[in-house]
Write a protein that holds these residues in place. Structure first.
Motif, PDB file in Angstrom:
ATOM      1  N   TRP A  11       0.901  -1.274  -0.170  1.00  0.00           N
ATOM      2  CA  TRP A  11       0.052   0.123   0.182  1.00  0.00           C
ATOM      3  C   TRP A  11       0.961   1.288   0.065  1.00  0.00           C
ATOM      4  O   TRP A  11       0.508   2.214  -0.703  1.00  0.00           O
ATOM      5  N   THR A  22      -8.702   3.719  -4.963  1.00  0.00           N
ATOM      6  CA  THR A  22      -9.299   2.406  -4.108  1.00  0.00           C
ATOM      7  C   THR A  22     -10.009   2.983  -2.941  1.00  0.00           C
ATOM      8  O   THR A  22     -11.115   2.438  -2.527  1.00  0.00           O
ATOM      9  N   LEU A  26     -14.075   2.050  -2.179  1.00  0.00           N
ATOM     10  CA  LEU A  26     -14.428   1.387  -0.884  1.00  0.00           C
ATOM     11  C   LEU A  26     -15.400   2.135  -0.266  1.00  0.00           C
ATOM     12  O   LEU A  26     -16.407   1.628   0.221  1.00  0.00           O
ATOM     13  N   LEU A  80     -17.778  -5.375  -6.198  1.00  0.00           N
ATOM     14  CA  LEU A  80     -16.655  -4.736  -5.499  1.00  0.00           C
ATOM     15  C   LEU A  80     -15.407  -5.429  -5.120  1.00  0.00           C
ATOM     16  O   LEU A  80     -14.339  -5.237  -5.428  1.00  0.00           O
ATOM     17  N   SER A  83     -13.532  -5.578  -8.361  1.00  0.00           N
ATOM     18  CA  SER A  83     -12.887  -4.387  -8.835  1.00  0.00           C
ATOM     19  C   SER A  83     -11.415  -4.179  -7.713  1.00  0.00           C
ATOM     20  O   SER A  83     -10.635  -3.972  -8.185  1.00  0.00           O
ATOM     21  N   LEU A  84     -11.622  -4.805  -6.748  1.00  0.00           N
ATOM     22  CA  LEU A  84     -10.525  -4.788  -5.847  1.00  0.00           C
ATOM     23  C   LEU A  84      -9.232  -5.811  -6.324  1.00  0.00           C
ATOM     24  O   LEU A  84      -8.263  -5.364  -6.346  1.00  0.00           O
ATOM     25  N   VAL A  88      -8.019  -2.543  -9.348  1.00  0.00           N
ATOM     26  CA  VAL A  88      -7.049  -1.833  -8.550  1.00  0.00           C
ATOM     27  C   VAL A  88      -5.565  -2.427  -8.944  1.00  0.00           C
ATOM     28  O   VAL A  88      -4.617  -1.377  -9.198  1.00  0.00           O
TER      29      VAL A  88
END
Length: 375
Positions: A11, A22, A26, A80, A83-84, A88
């Motif tokens: 991160w 991101t 979220l 979701l 997508s993560l 991302v």
């Protein structure tokens, strides 16, 4: 002993645009799901404040910001998670490769333009078939499907021959994935689920068009963000041509591959559209910089040429990524404190004695062309 990077290290090394995307994804998605789950629905309709995030064709004129915000909302937990898992990490990879500015441009263009095209299609459907309560007020567009397809197109551009394994047992080359996703979109649209699945098709077309004609690159194919090279636009290599998205059956039946591509029905349609787009100044035409920089290559040599082109793209992407990481490391090193002398003595103060080179050689001045005049 080298240690594997922790999630915190990953991160911390994530570029800023991917971080912001991101976090916003979220917060917006989880907030929407919470409100949608706890709110009391009346007559089968969602609360009015939920329409401030999703893109409804009939309400966008009153909520114009939804053309952008709908991309950041995934109403289902499965959307979701998808997508993560894919969007991302892919966005993180391309931001390190392209840079912040080009990533923002790619993200906004592929999503906003896809949403606008969907709005136009819904208004046309409402005008032809009627039923505005269905086409204008009953469909909501949301999620990152258009961005996902555009990212698949970008992967096809740089590593088309790379093989991936899906679900543990399905093997496919990267260049096949966008059209497989578009095929899923076609099936879902035929079954009546136009929203949001049709966004996949627009993301494919808009992503390819932007990378093909408009994305700023240097001569070695890297984005112009700290790199050196003549400025070009798009990727004009023949292996990235529109006709290659389709099976060879529609290319033509000629023995020569280049002649077959140009003489086939799809090739003729593509040439007609491209020639008129250039004539109307919608897309830039071929230039000498494209040929010199390797961005436009006539097709020839069959599958061997395609594989060589794929290897060139892979090397090009790795070179640009290595150069960007080296530049980041150099900038971080320059910001650290200077090393102390080995004997522990404080460094000597800088001398204020002016150099005599200027007074001794007064004729060395900068020339208008950027060089130095010889005395």
């Amino acid at each position: 002993m080298a240690l594997l990077s922790t999630p915190l290290d990953t991160w911390n090394s994530t570029p800023p645009v991917t971080k912001a995307f991101t976090i916003t994804l979220l917060v917006a998605s989880l907030g929407y799901q919470y409100v949608s789950f706890t709110a009391t629905h009346t007559e089968g309709k969602s609360p009015i404040y939920l329409e401030w995030l999703l893109l409804y064709p009939g309400w966008w004129i009153y909520n114009p910001w939804t053309i952008v915000t709908c991309v950041l909302v995934e109403p289902s937990i499965f959307g979701l998670l998808g997508s993560l898992i894919f969007t991302v990490p892919s966005l993180r990879y391309f931001e390190r490769l392209w840079g912040t500015v080009e990533t923002i441009k790619f993200l906004l263009i592929t999503t906003v333009v896809s949403n606008v095209i969907s709005l136009v299609i819904n208004y046309i459907e409402s005008f032809i078939f009627g039923y505005p309560e269905v086409f204008l007020y009953g469909m909501a567009y949301y999620g990152t499907m258009a961005l996902q397809t555009a990212l698949l197109v970008a992967f096809t551009q740089i590593i088309p021959e790379h093989q991936v394994q899906l679900f543990g047992f399905i093997k496919a080359r990267v260049k096949r994935l966008p059209m497989a996703y578009v095929g899923v979109s076609n099936v879902m649209c035929i079954l009546g689920m136009q929203s949001p699945w049709i966004l996949i098709q627009w993301g494919w077309l808009v992503g390819w068009g932007y990378l093909r004609f408009y994305k700023k690159t240097s001569a070695d194919g890297a984005t112009l963000n700290g790199t050196i090279g003549p400025e070009t636009w798009g990727d004009r290599s023949e292996t990235f041509a529109f006709v290659h998205w389709f099976p060879p059956l529609v290319h033509g039946m000629g023995a020569d591959q280049e002649l077959s591509l140009r003489s086939g029905p799809l090739g003729k349609v593509c040439d007609f559209v491209y020639d008129n787009a250039v004539r109307l100044k919608l897309v830039p035409g071929h230039s000498s910089a494209d040929a010199e920089g390797g961005n436009y290559m006539p097709l020839g040599g069959g599958a061997g040429n395609a594989r060589a082109e794929a290897e060139r793209r892979r090397a090009m992407a790795l070179k640009a990524l290595d150069q960007r990481m080296a530049n980041n490391a150099a900038s971080n090193a320059s910001g650290s404190r200077p090393p102390q002398p080995a004997n522990g003595e404080p460094p000597a103060p800088p001398s204020h004695k002016r150099s005599g080179s200027v007074s001794k050689r007064p004729t060395e001045t900068s020339s208008p062309t950027g060089g130095q005049a010889q005395s």
